[in-house]
Structures are given as structure tokens and as C-alpha cells.
Design an enzyme around this catalytic site. Structure first.
Site, PDB file in Angstrom:
ATOM      1  N   CYS A   9       0.997  -1.142  -0.073  1.00 46.97           N
ATOM      2  CA  CYS A   9      -0.006  -0.067   0.014  1.00 46.97           C
ATOM      3  C   CYS A   9       0.827   1.293   0.116  1.00 46.97           C
ATOM      4  O   CYS A   9       2.133   0.977  -0.348  1.00 46.97           O
ATOM      5  CB  CYS A   9      -0.930  -0.046   1.058  1.00 46.97           C
ATOM      6  SG  CYS A   9      -0.413   0.064   2.672  1.00 46.97           S
ATOM      7  N   ASN A  12       2.206   1.583   4.412  1.00 47.34           N
ATOM      8  CA  ASN A  12       2.386   0.326   5.091  1.00 47.34           C
ATOM      9  C   ASN A  12       2.233   0.588   6.506  1.00 47.34           C
ATOM     10  O   ASN A  12       2.749  -0.074   7.494  1.00 47.34           O
ATOM     11  CB  ASN A  12       3.812  -0.278   4.741  1.00 47.34           C
ATOM     12  CG  ASN A  12       4.200  -1.694   5.471  1.00 47.34           C
ATOM     13  OD1 ASN A  12       5.232  -1.776   6.013  1.00 47.34           O
ATOM     14  ND2 ASN A  12       3.318  -2.247   5.160  1.00 47.34           N
ATOM     15  N   CYS A  14      -1.545   0.865   7.615  1.00 43.86           N
ATOM     16  CA  CYS A  14      -3.091   0.547   7.486  1.00 43.86           C
ATOM     17  C   CYS A  14      -3.414  -0.685   6.596  1.00 43.86           C
ATOM     18  O   CYS A  14      -3.654  -1.659   7.417  1.00 43.86           O
ATOM     19  CB  CYS A  14      -3.936   1.869   6.932  1.00 43.86           C
ATOM     20  SG  CYS A  14      -3.740   3.241   7.709  1.00 43.86           S
ATOM     21  N   ARG A  15      -3.575  -0.661   5.397  1.00 43.09           N
ATOM     22  CA  ARG A  15      -4.151  -1.546   4.708  1.00 43.09           C
ATOM     23  C   ARG A  15      -3.172  -2.934   4.437  1.00 43.09           C
ATOM     24  O   ARG A  15      -3.502  -4.126   4.595  1.00 43.09           O
ATOM     25  CB  ARG A  15      -4.601  -1.168   2.980  1.00 43.09           C
ATOM     26  CG  ARG A  15      -5.527  -0.188   3.403  1.00 43.09           C
ATOM     27  CD  ARG A  15      -5.694   0.727   2.076  1.00 43.09           C
ATOM     28  NE  ARG A  15      -4.614   1.527   1.801  1.00 43.09           N
ATOM     29  CZ  ARG A  15      -4.473   2.095   0.784  1.00 43.09           C
ATOM     30  NH1 ARG A  15      -5.334   2.233  -0.421  1.00 43.09           N
ATOM     31  NH2 ARG A  15      -3.493   2.909   0.460  1.00 43.09           N
ATOM     32  N   SER A  16      -1.886  -2.832   3.938  1.00 45.08           N
ATOM     33  CA  SER A  16      -1.040  -3.608   3.540  1.00 45.08           C
ATOM     34  C   SER A  16      -0.712  -4.829   4.953  1.00 45.08           C
ATOM     35  O   SER A  16      -0.666  -5.907   4.931  1.00 45.08           O
ATOM     36  CB  SER A  16       0.074  -3.524   2.684  1.00 45.08           C
ATOM     37  OG  SER A  16       1.126  -2.465   3.498  1.00 45.08           O
ATOM     38  N   ASP A 124      -8.603   4.142   1.521  1.00 45.59           N
ATOM     39  CA  ASP A 124      -7.307   4.370   2.362  1.00 45.59           C
ATOM     40  C   ASP A 124      -8.044   4.948   3.853  1.00 45.59           C
ATOM     41  O   ASP A 124      -8.370   5.815   3.771  1.00 45.59           O
ATOM     42  CB  ASP A 124      -6.383   5.462   1.998  1.00 45.59           C
ATOM     43  CG  ASP A 124      -5.154   5.463   2.686  1.00 45.59           C
ATOM     44  OD1 ASP A 124      -5.128   4.855   3.810  1.00 45.59           O
ATOM     45  OD2 ASP A 124      -4.203   5.690   2.035  1.00 45.59           O
TER      46      ASP A 124
HETATM   47  P1  4NP Z   1      -1.750   2.862   3.972  1.00 43.80           P
HETATM   48  O1  4NP Z   1      -2.593   4.287   4.508  1.00 43.80           O
HETATM   49  O2  4NP Z   1      -1.215   3.065   2.744  1.00 43.80           O
HETATM   50  O3  4NP Z   1      -3.267   2.127   4.087  1.00 43.80           O
HETATM   51  O4  4NP Z   1      -1.035   2.576   5.112  1.00 43.80           O
HETATM   52  C1  4NP Z   1      -1.578   5.624   4.547  1.00 43.80           C
HETATM   53  C2  4NP Z   1      -1.025   5.823   5.543  1.00 43.80           C
HETATM   54  C3  4NP Z   1      -0.153   6.781   5.709  1.00 43.80           C
HETATM   55  C4  4NP Z   1      -0.337   7.747   4.490  1.00 43.80           C
HETATM   56  C5  4NP Z   1      -1.016   7.533   3.599  1.00 43.80           C
HETATM   57  C6  4NP Z   1      -1.811   6.408   3.406  1.00 43.80           C
HETATM   58  N1  4NP Z   1       0.356   9.126   4.606  1.00 43.80           N
HETATM   59  O5  4NP Z   1       0.261   9.789   3.756  1.00 43.80           O
HETATM   60  O6  4NP Z   1       1.133   9.354   5.590  1.00 43.80           O
END
Ligand code: 4NP
Length: 155
Positions: A9, A12, A14-16, A124
Site C-alpha cells: 500500500c 504500510n 493501515c491496509r497492507s 485508504d
Molecule cells: P496505508 O495508509 O497506505 O493503507 O498504510 C496510509 C498511511 C499513511 C499515509 C497515507 C496512506 N500518509 O500519507 O502518511
């Protein structure tokens, strides 16, 4: 031969990591632990070294799924083996990988494996906070992914 599965994702956190933890649990429940190497990574570096987001940790804990991983950024090494299953959460992740590393022959979007939803991208939850909905989507996708891999690899 070990089957490598890498969930990807953006951050790294939340989702992955959620997908990694759910998929690992499914693999363990199927008695296939020694056949798989499951991991996750982000295309971005903002959260490297951090634990998963509290929303992800909470929902995994509620489901009785253990997860202690820390965020890391994807490397060229991760993309080097054409047999590794590279599984992205959304189109933007796929585009980022493509731009950075070129075409990978075994790269897929997670929800391509779900027959429970018409969504193509896992939203997200860093922005939407919909961790429960994301959990359902990721779980459906992971179940479909394991089924597909078992067929493909004859497991
Ligand atoms: P993820 O979510 O891709 O599911 O881990 C996010 C976590 C942090 C950010 C974006 C998406 N960020 O911009 O910091």
C-alpha cells in the site's frame, strides 16, 4: 519451494499490514505455514519503522489476529523475483510500482480476487477511518487470493 506474497500500500501502516496479518492467519489455519513467506511494504517512506496504525491494530486485536510488524518501504529486491505475488491495495499503488520498477509479471490488485464486492480499490482508512469496512474488503480479497494461489500452485 516457498511461495512469496507481498502486500503493498502507500504507507504500510493501515491496509497492507492488515492484509499481511489476515492472509498469514488464513495460511496458518489451512496448515500451509511452511509453504508461504508473507510480508508487506509501502511505496512511501513517511512511516518507516512505525507500528501499524491504531485503527488497524484495534481491528486485528478484535479479530484475535496477532501482528507486530513495523512499516518498511518497498525495495527493488522485493520486486526482483517474477514469481513473488505482488498484491496492491489500489490503482495508485499499482501505478507507483509500475513507475518505480516497471512491469512485474505477477502483480495484482487485491480486490481482483474478491467476488463479494464491486469495489476495485481498498479505500485508504488513513483518510476515511473506515477500518471495519476495509477489514471486510481485505478479508474477502485475502480469501480469494489464497484460493487462487492454492489452485495455481497445486496446494
Ligand atoms: P496505508 O495508509 O497506505 O493503507 O498504510 C496510509 C498511511 C499513511 C499515509 C497515507 C496512506 N500518509 O500519507 O502518511
Amino acid at each position: 519451494m516457498t511461495i512469496n506474497v507481498l502486500f503493498v500500500c502507500l504507507g504500510n501502516i493501515c491496509r497492507s499490514p492488515m492484509a499481511e496479518a489476515i492472509f498469514q492467519q488464513l495460511v496458518d489455519e489451512a496448515g500451509l505455514t511452511d509453504k508461504f513467506q508473507v510480508d508487506s511494504a509501502g511505496t512511501g517512506s513517511w512511516h518507516v519503522g512505525e507500528k501499524a496504525h491504531p485503527g488497524t491494530r484495534r481491528i486485528l486485536a478484535e479479530q484475535g489476529i496477532a501482528y507486530n510488524g513495523r512499516s518498511r518501504q518497498i525495495t527493488a529486491q522485493d520486486m526482483a523475483d517474477p514469481q513473488t505475488y505482488i498484491v496492491t491495495m489500489d490503482q495508485s499503488n499499482s501505478n507507483n510500482l509500475h513507475r518505480q520498477f516497471g512491469q512485474h509479471p505477477n502483480q495484482h490488485r487485491l480486490l481482483a480476487f474478491s467476488n463479494q464486492t464491486t469495489e476495485t480499490d481498498v479505500p485508504d482508512p488513513y483518510y476515511t477511518s473506515t477500518f471495519e469496512y476495509v477489514y471486510q474488503l481485505v478479508k474477502d480479497g485475502c480469501e480469494g487470493l489464497l484460493e487462487t494461489i492454492r489452485k495455481q500452485e497445486g496446494l
